[in-house]
Design a protein around this motif. Structure first.
Motif, mmCIF file in Angstrom:
data_model
loop_
_atom_site.group_PDB
_atom_site.id
_atom_site.type_symbol
_atom_site.label_atom_id
_atom_site.label_comp_id
_atom_site.label_asym_id
_atom_site.label_seq_id
_atom_site.Cartn_x
_atom_site.Cartn_y
_atom_site.Cartn_z
ATOM 1 N N TYR A 164 29.563 49.550 83.092
ATOM 2 C CA TYR A 164 28.441 50.201 83.805
ATOM 3 C C TYR A 164 27.711 51.109 82.808
ATOM 4 C CZ TYR A 164 25.882 53.574 86.621
ATOM 5 O OH TYR A 164 24.901 54.381 87.131
ATOM 6 N N ALA A 165 26.381 51.174 82.934
ATOM 7 C CA ALA A 165 25.553 52.081 82.140
ATOM 8 C C ALA A 165 24.359 52.483 82.988
ATOM 9 C CB ALA A 165 25.098 51.418 80.833
ATOM 10 N N ASN A 166 24.058 53.766 83.034
ATOM 11 C CA ASN A 166 22.928 54.223 83.853
ATOM 12 C C ASN A 166 21.621 54.113 83.065
ATOM 13 O OD1 ASN A 166 23.253 56.308 82.051
ATOM 14 N ND2 ASN A 166 23.001 57.934 83.555
ATOM 15 N N ASP A 167 20.522 54.436 83.750
ATOM 16 C CA ASP A 167 19.210 54.265 83.130
ATOM 17 C C ASP A 167 19.012 55.176 81.927
ATOM 18 O OD1 ASP A 167 18.621 52.379 85.020
ATOM 19 O OD2 ASP A 167 17.555 53.767 86.348
ATOM 20 N N ALA A 168 19.654 56.365 81.963
ATOM 21 C CA ALA A 168 19.491 57.290 80.842
ATOM 22 C C ALA A 168 20.066 56.731 79.548
ATOM 23 C CB ALA A 168 20.152 58.632 81.174
ATOM 24 N N THR A 169 20.991 55.778 79.670
ATOM 25 C CA THR A 169 21.570 55.150 78.478
ATOM 26 C C THR A 169 20.507 54.418 77.687
ATOM 27 O OG1 THR A 169 23.648 54.865 79.697
ATOM 28 C CG2 THR A 169 23.377 53.607 77.665
ATOM 29 N N GLU A 170 19.607 53.743 78.391
ATOM 30 C CA GLU A 170 18.542 53.030 77.696
ATOM 31 C C GLU A 170 17.632 53.995 76.952
ATOM 32 O OE1 GLU A 170 14.825 49.947 78.647
ATOM 33 O OE2 GLU A 170 16.296 50.458 80.207
ATOM 34 N N ALA A 171 17.313 55.124 77.598
ATOM 35 C CA ALA A 171 16.451 56.109 76.948
ATOM 36 C C ALA A 171 17.125 56.713 75.711
ATOM 37 C CB ALA A 171 16.087 57.218 77.940
ATOM 38 N N LEU A 172 18.460 56.833 75.761
ATOM 39 C CA LEU A 172 19.181 57.465 74.662
ATOM 40 C C LEU A 172 19.432 56.510 73.509
ATOM 41 C CD1 LEU A 172 20.568 60.026 73.633
ATOM 42 C CD2 LEU A 172 22.651 59.291 74.814
ATOM 43 N N PHE A 173 19.880 55.287 73.832
ATOM 44 C CA PHE A 173 20.283 54.350 72.779
ATOM 45 C C PHE A 173 19.245 53.267 72.496
ATOM 46 C CE2 PHE A 173 24.312 56.152 74.158
ATOM 47 C CZ PHE A 173 24.952 56.382 72.955
ATOM 48 N N GLY A 174 18.323 53.038 73.435
ATOM 49 C CA GLY A 174 17.286 52.053 73.194
ATOM 50 C C GLY A 174 17.637 50.645 73.640
ATOM 51 N N TYR A 175 18.817 50.458 74.235
ATOM 52 C CA TYR A 175 19.216 49.140 74.741
ATOM 53 C C TYR A 175 18.945 49.069 76.236
ATOM 54 C CZ TYR A 175 21.943 48.470 70.422
ATOM 55 O OH TYR A 175 22.348 48.332 69.126
ATOM 56 N N PRO A 176 18.411 47.966 76.777
ATOM 57 C CA PRO A 176 18.326 47.798 78.242
ATOM 58 C C PRO A 176 19.732 47.832 78.830
ATOM 59 C CG PRO A 176 16.938 46.193 77.115
ATOM 60 C CD PRO A 176 17.757 46.849 76.064
ATOM 61 N N THR A 177 19.889 48.493 79.961
ATOM 62 C CA THR A 177 21.223 48.623 80.564
ATOM 63 C C THR A 177 21.806 47.262 80.936
ATOM 64 O OG1 THR A 177 20.150 49.002 82.705
ATOM 65 C CG2 THR A 177 20.749 50.939 81.413
ATOM 66 N N THR A 178 20.947 46.328 81.331
ATOM 67 C CA THR A 178 21.456 44.997 81.693
ATOM 68 C C THR A 178 22.037 44.276 80.484
ATOM 69 O OG1 THR A 178 19.207 44.135 81.406
ATOM 70 C CG2 THR A 178 19.884 44.754 83.638
ATOM 71 N N ASP A 179 21.500 44.579 79.300
ATOM 72 C CA ASP A 179 22.027 43.951 78.085
ATOM 73 C C ASP A 179 23.330 44.599 77.633
ATOM 74 O OD1 ASP A 179 19.791 42.406 78.182
ATOM 75 O OD2 ASP A 179 18.734 43.421 76.542
ATOM 76 N N LEU A 180 23.530 45.859 78.004
ATOM 77 C CA LEU A 180 24.737 46.550 77.549
ATOM 78 C C LEU A 180 25.974 46.145 78.337
ATOM 79 C CD1 LEU A 180 23.572 50.223 76.831
ATOM 80 C CD2 LEU A 180 24.354 48.517 75.190
ATOM 81 N N VAL A 181 25.804 45.894 79.645
ATOM 82 C CA VAL A 181 26.960 45.541 80.473
ATOM 83 C C VAL A 181 27.578 44.250 79.944
ATOM 84 C CG1 VAL A 181 27.734 44.903 82.784
ATOM 85 C CG2 VAL A 181 26.015 46.702 82.488
ATOM 86 N N GLY A 182 28.864 44.308 79.657
ATOM 87 C CA GLY A 182 29.572 43.174 79.103
ATOM 88 C C GLY A 182 29.705 43.232 77.592
ATOM 89 N N GLU A 183 28.978 44.158 76.958
ATOM 90 C CA GLU A 183 29.062 44.307 75.515
ATOM 91 C C GLU A 183 30.131 45.352 75.158
ATOM 92 O OE1 GLU A 183 27.446 42.614 73.143
ATOM 93 O OE2 GLU A 183 26.566 41.368 74.732
ATOM 94 N N PRO A 184 30.695 45.278 73.956
ATOM 95 C CA PRO A 184 31.688 46.292 73.553
ATOM 96 C C PRO A 184 31.020 47.651 73.328
ATOM 97 C CG PRO A 184 31.205 44.815 71.728
ATOM 98 C CD PRO A 184 30.531 44.235 72.930
ATOM 99 N N LEU A 185 31.765 48.705 73.589
ATOM 100 C CA LEU A 185 31.239 50.049 73.390
ATOM 101 C C LEU A 185 30.907 50.308 71.927
ATOM 102 C CD1 LEU A 185 30.617 52.833 74.665
ATOM 103 C CD2 LEU A 185 32.996 53.465 74.210
ATOM 104 N N THR A 186 31.586 49.605 71.029
ATOM 105 C CA THR A 186 31.350 49.792 69.601
ATOM 106 C C THR A 186 29.926 49.435 69.199
ATOM 107 O OG1 THR A 186 32.275 47.579 69.249
ATOM 108 C CG2 THR A 186 33.753 49.453 68.949
ATOM 109 N N THR A 187 29.169 48.766 70.070
ATOM 110 C CA THR A 187 27.763 48.466 69.791
ATOM 111 C C THR A 187 26.968 49.746 69.605
ATOM 112 O OG1 THR A 187 27.928 46.450 71.119
ATOM 113 C CG2 THR A 187 25.709 47.258 70.656
ATOM 114 N N LEU A 188 27.407 50.812 70.270
ATOM 115 C CA LEU A 188 26.665 52.068 70.274
ATOM 116 C C LEU A 188 27.148 53.039 69.211
ATOM 117 C CD1 LEU A 188 26.490 52.619 74.136
ATOM 118 C CD2 LEU A 188 24.890 51.392 72.657
ATOM 119 N N MET A 189 27.976 52.615 68.296
ATOM 120 C CA MET A 189 28.482 53.512 67.264
ATOM 121 C C MET A 189 28.357 52.856 65.891
ATOM 122 S SD MET A 189 32.629 53.271 67.906
ATOM 123 C CE MET A 189 32.458 53.833 69.603
ATOM 124 N N PRO A 190 28.235 53.660 64.830
ATOM 125 C CA PRO A 190 28.149 53.099 63.476
ATOM 126 C C PRO A 190 29.382 52.268 63.146
ATOM 127 C CG PRO A 190 27.508 55.408 63.470
ATOM 128 C CD PRO A 190 28.072 55.128 64.824
#
Length: 635
Positions: A164-190
């Motif tokens: 799950y990811a809320n709308d603020a996640t897209e504003a913070l990281f730049g990824y659409p929330t629908t694209d993030l669900v199902g992806e590893p959390l490591t996508t958002l870290m160096p």
């Protein structure tokens, strides 16, 4: 009416228990069978009735009315089913076994058993429904909070997969929330942190031992464009069905980190300022103060070079530079124009983030510090101009635009306070030294110069007393006259030596003639060769002319001529006397120095102090006829 209905609903299970218990007692009282058979027929409903009464009281205290009402329906439904089953058994199955004419006996066992079953099933069903409602409510609240939150909220499972990811996640990281669900959390870290994250999660799941605090954990995030930024995360964990989930609340702390860095830089600058201020305080001269100030500005601020310009009349004259070399290209500038003049006149720190836009002006602002107005990329871009009170300014130059901050202005004001305090201290110490030297001069005069004529007068007086000859009176008169002149000169030095009143334009010819009339000129003559005007204190400048006239007459031959004329930046007074030997010219202005036995030695000392009080200087050289020539000019 509503309160009555609520009360009945709240106690409905207990009421059903009492009803079953009363029916059971009535059945036992009216039956005439064997007591053992009677007990067997009413034992089950009796126990169930007691249980419903006790359970109903417990439910009244622990459960909401709505749930009790549901349990009552389940219990009543069980009773109906139990009676129906009993009737079916008696009338359908056992009716043929009952002799004709005998009443059909209904037992309450079935009703009691089904009532017990109904209340138990109802309790489980209503509890399950309550838990589902609570879970749904919690989920709705969670979504309502997270969707309206300004912080990013992300839930991951045991494999660090985003669930799950809320709308603020897209504003913070730049990824659409629908694209993030199902992806590893490591996508958002160096990439350099990903392996450590997975190892830490695996270790926690196997050992259930937290190695770091999950509340306010500072990490580094990575946006969709690859940009890294600092984040703060607070984790929580919970289990839903068979899912072990972790939820993190993430916020961007770039501004906070920048503020913390600014605070650290400010603290470091204040610490450095303390060290610089200590060095400035230890300076023994104004030159040392200025040099240590320029060097200290480079140490404290992000400046490439710093220069100090001191106030000199209506100009600011560069005197020191932190690089000790760039002063050759520095020229004096107006104390009322340019950035240096602006900060000097206003007494406020002036900060310019980028000087590029002003370099095309006819007078480049960088000339305040001596640079040329060429559009050279190597030119300084940022300026911090710090006024030093009445003394001047110190300017810091940086090659990066916006190199100086608001807090640098605060530190600059503190630095200026230290510098001006040090300069004031040096001035005060110089004044004290002058006063001490003056006291030493007076002590020398009292112990030597006044004692000599006093001894002469006392000796001559004794001779008069012894011989009665009055020829010694003339010597006594000369001694007393010398003492009087010494006292007058000492009072002049003590009261007015360094003081100058209000200045005004004075005609040189008029002033020279007035002073000549105040002096016993005997056979001497005066020639005034100029009619220029001088801005001076009239009464004090007359003293200068009178003393120089007396000096020329006392040391000159009969018929000495004194000439007064103008210079490009002042005036001169010369005579046709024997002149002053070159090796004695540095000593003649010392208090008490004289080559004339009748002189006091203070006339030229008074002249020098009056000249310097006007901001001028006096030089001694040879006149056109070999006599003494005193040139008075601007410093």
């Amino acid at each position: 009416m509503r309160d009555w209905s609520r009360t009945v609903s709240q106690w409905s299970v207990t009421i059903l228990g009492f009803g079953l218990l009363l029916l059971t007692l009535a059945r036992a009282a009216t039956d005439t069978d064997d007591p053992l058979i009677d007990f067997i027929e009413v034992a089950a409903p009796f126990v169930v009735g007691i249980g419903l009464i006790v359970g109903g009281i417990w439910l009244t205290r622990t459960s909401p009315v709505a749930r009790i009402r549901q349990l009552s329906k389940w219990t009543l439904g069980g009773a109906i089913v139990g009676v129906a089953v009993n009737l079916w058994f008696v009338f359908i199955i056992s009716l043929e076994q009952v002799p004709a004419g005998e009443p059909v006996v209904l037992n309450l066992n079935g009703a009691g058993i089904f009532m017990a079953a109904g209340v138990l099933l109802g309790y489980y069903a209503t509890g399950l429904q309550a838990r589902e409602n609570q879970l749904e409510l919690s989920e709705n609240r969670f979504r309502a909070l997270t969707e309206n939150s300004s912080f990013a909220v992300i839930s991951v499972d045991e494999t660090s997969t985003i669930r799950y990811a809320n709308d603020a996640t897209e504003a913070l990281f730049g990824y659409p929330t629908t694209d993030l669900v199902g992806e590893p959390l490591t996508t958002l870290m160096p990439a350099r942190f990903r392996e450590a994250h997975l190892e830490g999660l695996s270790q926690y799941l196997s050992e259930e031992n937290r190695t770091v605090d999950w509340d306010g954990l500072e990490l580094t995030g990575m946006r969709a464009d690859g940009a890294e930024f600092p984040v703060e995360i607070s984790f929580g964990e919970y289990v839903v069905a068979d899912d072990h989930l972790f939820t993190g609340v993430i916020q961007d702390i770039s501004d906070r980190k920048a503020a913390e860095q600014q605070l650290r830089d400010h603290t470091s600058k204040v610490t450095q300022l303390h060290e610089v201020a200590t060095e400035i305080t230890r300076a023994a001269s104004t030159e040392q103060v200025y040099q240590r100030t320029a060097d200290g500005v480079v140490d404290v601020f992000p400046a490439a070079v710093a220069r100090v310009a001191i106030a000199d009349g209506d100009q600011l004259v560069p005197v020191v530079s932190s690089d000790h070399e760039s002063l050759e290209e520095c020229q004096p500038v107006s104390a009322t124009l340019g950035y240096a003049g602006q900060s000097y006149q206003s007494g406020e720190v002036l900060r310019l983030d980028d000087l590029t836009d002003t370099r095309s002006a006819a007078q480049s602002p960088l000339q305040d510090g001596g640079s040329l107005p060429d559009a050279d990329p190597a030119e300084p871009r940022a300026l911090l101009s710090i006024p030093l009170g009445e003394y001047g300014v110190v300017q810091a130059f940086a090659y990066e635009p916006a190199a100086f901050s608001d807090r640098d202005e605060e530190v600059a004001e503190m630095l200026a306070t230290h510098v001006t305090t040090a300069l004031q201290r040096i001035e005060a110490e110089a004044t004290i030294r002058r006063e001490r030297d003056r006291l030493e001069e007076f002590a020398s005069i009292l112990s030597h110069d006044l004692r000599n004529p006093l001894n002469v007068a006392q000796g001559r007086l004794e001779l008069i007393q012894m011989t009665g000859e009055i020829d010694h009176v003339e010597a006594i008169d000369r001694a007393l006259d010398r003492m009087e002149r010494l006292i007058e000169d000492m009072l002049t030095l003590a009261r007015e030596g360094d003081a100058v009143g209000e200045t005004q334009p004075v005609a040189l010819r008029t002033l020279a003639n007035q002073a000549w009339n105040n002096v016993a000129t005997e056979s001497a003559s005066l020639e005034v060769e100029s009619s220029v005007q001088i801005d001076a204190d009239h009464s004090r400048l007359i003293q200068v002319f009178e003393n120089l006239y007396r000096n020329a007459i006392e040391h000159g031959s009969d018929g000495v001529t004194i000439r007064v004329g103008s210079l490009d930046d002042g005036f001169y007074i010369e005579d046709t006397g024997p002149g002053i030997p070159e090796d004695e010219r540095d000593d003649i202005f010392e208090s008490g120095y004289t080559t004339n036995q009748d002189g006091t030695g203070f006339g030229l000392a008074i002249v020098k102090r009056i000249v310097e009080a006007h901001g001028w200087k006096i030089d001694v050289t040879a006149g056109r006829d070999g006599g003494a020539r005193f040139e008075i000019s601007d410093v």
